[in-house]
Structure formats: structure tokens, C-alpha cells
Design a protein around this motif. Structure first.
Motif, short mmCIF file in Angstrom:
data_model
loop_
_atom_site.label_atom_id
_atom_site.label_comp_id
_atom_site.label_asym_id
_atom_site.label_seq_id
_atom_site.Cartn_x
_atom_site.Cartn_y
_atom_site.Cartn_z
N PHE A 102 0.83 -1.19 0.00
CA PHE A 102 0.00 0.00 0.00
C PHE A 102 0.87 1.25 0.00
CE2 PHE A 102 -2.42 3.39 1.90
CZ PHE A 102 -3.64 3.30 1.25
N CYS A 103 1.86 1.29 0.89
CA CYS A 103 2.71 2.48 0.98
C CYS A 103 3.53 2.69 -0.29
CB CYS A 103 3.61 2.39 2.21
SG CYS A 103 2.69 2.59 3.75
N GLU A 104 4.00 1.60 -0.90
CA GLU A 104 4.75 1.74 -2.14
C GLU A 104 3.91 2.35 -3.26
OE1 GLU A 104 6.37 -2.12 -2.98
OE2 GLU A 104 7.95 -1.92 -1.48
N SER A 105 2.62 2.04 -3.27
CA SER A 105 1.78 2.55 -4.35
C SER A 105 1.01 3.82 -4.00
CB SER A 105 0.80 1.47 -4.82
OG SER A 105 -0.15 1.21 -3.82
N GLU A 106 0.79 4.09 -2.71
CA GLU A 106 -0.09 5.20 -2.32
C GLU A 106 0.59 6.34 -1.57
OE1 GLU A 106 -3.25 5.42 -3.29
OE2 GLU A 106 -3.09 3.50 -4.32
N VAL A 107 1.83 6.18 -1.18
CA VAL A 107 2.55 7.24 -0.49
C VAL A 107 3.63 7.75 -1.45
CG1 VAL A 107 4.01 7.85 1.48
CG2 VAL A 107 2.13 6.23 1.78
N LYS A 108 3.52 9.02 -1.79
CA LYS A 108 4.46 9.62 -2.75
C LYS A 108 5.36 10.62 -2.02
CE LYS A 108 2.19 7.53 -5.99
NZ LYS A 108 2.47 6.15 -6.11
N VAL A 109 6.66 10.43 -2.15
CA VAL A 109 7.63 11.31 -1.52
C VAL A 109 8.38 12.07 -2.61
CG1 VAL A 109 9.69 11.44 -0.05
CG2 VAL A 109 7.91 9.73 0.42
N ASP A 110 8.33 13.39 -2.54
CA ASP A 110 9.07 14.23 -3.48
C ASP A 110 10.16 14.92 -2.67
OD1 ASP A 110 10.07 16.25 -5.13
OD2 ASP A 110 8.11 16.64 -6.05
N ARG A 111 11.36 14.36 -2.73
CA ARG A 111 12.47 14.89 -1.94
C ARG A 111 12.86 16.31 -2.37
NH1 ARG A 111 14.63 10.76 1.19
NH2 ARG A 111 14.16 8.66 0.45
N MET A 112 12.80 16.58 -3.67
CA MET A 112 13.17 17.91 -4.16
C MET A 112 12.22 18.99 -3.61
SD MET A 112 15.90 17.62 -5.95
CE MET A 112 15.97 19.08 -6.97
N ALA A 113 10.92 18.69 -3.64
CA ALA A 113 9.93 19.65 -3.15
C ALA A 113 9.72 19.53 -1.64
CB ALA A 113 8.60 19.45 -3.88
N ARG A 120 -5.95 8.99 0.71
CA ARG A 120 -7.06 9.46 1.55
C ARG A 120 -7.24 8.57 2.77
NH1 ARG A 120 -10.35 13.37 -0.70
NH2 ARG A 120 -10.10 13.63 -2.94
N ILE A 121 -6.96 7.29 2.64
CA ILE A 121 -7.08 6.37 3.77
C ILE A 121 -6.21 6.84 4.93
CG2 ILE A 121 -6.48 4.04 4.56
CD1 ILE A 121 -7.57 2.99 1.94
N LEU A 122 -5.01 7.29 4.63
CA LEU A 122 -4.12 7.77 5.69
C LEU A 122 -4.56 9.12 6.23
CD1 LEU A 122 -0.82 6.54 4.10
CD2 LEU A 122 -1.92 5.64 6.15
N MET A 123 -5.24 9.88 5.40
CA MET A 123 -5.80 11.15 5.91
C MET A 123 -7.00 10.86 6.82
SD MET A 123 -5.52 13.82 2.79
CE MET A 123 -4.85 13.10 1.30
N TRP A 124 -7.82 9.90 6.44
CA TRP A 124 -9.00 9.56 7.23
C TRP A 124 -8.63 8.87 8.54
CZ3 TRP A 124 -11.28 6.82 2.40
CH2 TRP A 124 -11.81 7.77 1.53
N TYR A 125 -7.66 7.93 8.48
CA TYR A 125 -7.38 7.06 9.63
C TYR A 125 -5.98 7.23 10.20
CZ TYR A 125 -11.46 4.89 7.54
OH TYR A 125 -12.70 4.68 6.99
N GLY A 126 -5.32 8.30 9.86
CA GLY A 126 -3.96 8.52 10.34
C GLY A 126 -3.82 8.43 11.84
#
Length: 143
Positions: A102-113, A120-126
Motif C-alpha cells: 500500500f505504501c509503495e503505491s499510495e505514499v508519494k515522496v518528493d524529496r526535491m519539493a 485518503r485512507i491515511l488522511m481519514w485514519y492517520g
């Protein structure tokens, strides 16, 4: 039944008993089962069962809830994970794999920015995972 089917049958019997008990007091949509039983929704949450509701006996205590279940449940929304079968004998490993996928496909990390984009699941249930955004991101880094 054959040994390979026993865990699935046992799980189906358990779910059948839970669902039968939940249905015994009227209908319970998926969100009610998810929030009322799995997440032990606090009082005041409209999805929580009333204190005198016999279905409360099926509620998983907050301290016993494994938030990784959010990576395994499917509500049908685009942001929900795919449906999988889980067995008791390897549940911890299966939930770890579900969390990683899930994290590999749904969590996006932009190191430059210097930004992280969450599903949304992590926003709802964080808060089920950690009490703060910083701790949530630290926990997700482990997956």
C-alpha cells in the motif's frame, strides 16, 4: 473439511456469527461494521454502537486494534487496497506485506519539493496509526 480449508471455514463461521449478531439488531452497513466493530468508534460517533447495544460485545478494544487492517480492507473506493484473503497463521506477515504494498503505491515522496502525498485512507485514519503527522510519517517510513 480438508486442513487447507479449515482456517477459511473458521473465519467464515466467525464472520457469520458476528454478522448474524450485528444483523440481529437491524441492518449494519459496512461503514458501521468497520467503525463500530473494528475501530471501536468513540461515543458521539454516529457509527458507534450504543452502550447497551449487544453488538458491543464484538467491538475490538482500541488498544488491541491493528491499524494495518486499513491496508487490507476494501470499501470499493479507488483509494482502497485490493481484496485479499488472510489466514490466522500468517496474519502479521500478511498485514506487513499489505502495508508495504500500500505504501509503495499510495505514499508519494518528493524529496526535491520536500513533500509527502498520502492516500485518503491515511488522511481519514492517520490517528489510528499515530497521534501526530510527524509520528505517522515516521511509522510509514518503516513500511
Amino acid at each position: 473439511p480438508p486442513r487447507s480449508l479449515r482456517p477459511r471455514r473458521t473465519w467464515a463461521v466467525f464472520l457469520g456469527r458476528v454478522w448474524g449478531a450485528v444483523r440481529g439488531r437491524g441492518t449494519a452497513p459496512l461503514s458501521r461494521r468497520h467503525h463500530g466493530i473494528l475501530r471501536a468508534s468513540p461515543g458521539g460517533d454516529p457509527r458507534a454502537f450504543a452502550p447497551d447495544d449487544p453488538r458491543r460485545s464484538f467491538v475490538i478494544r482500541a488498544e488491541a486494534f491493528d491499524a494495518r487492517v486499513h491496508f487490507a480492507l476494501n470499501c470499493g473506493a479507488k483509494s482502497c487496497p485490493p481484496i485479499k484473503l488472510y489466514a490466522a497463521h500468517n496474519l502479521d506477515h500478511a498485514l506487513a506485506l499489505a502495508a508495504q504494498a500500500f505504501c509503495e503505491s499510495e505514499v508519494k515522496v518528493d524529496r526535491m519539493a520536500r513533500t509527502v502525498t498520502l492516500s485518503r485512507i491515511l488522511m481519514w485514519y492517520g490517528r489510528d496509526f499515530a497521534p501526530s503527522t510527524y509520528k505517522l510519517l515516521s511509522k510509514l517510513a518503516g513500511y
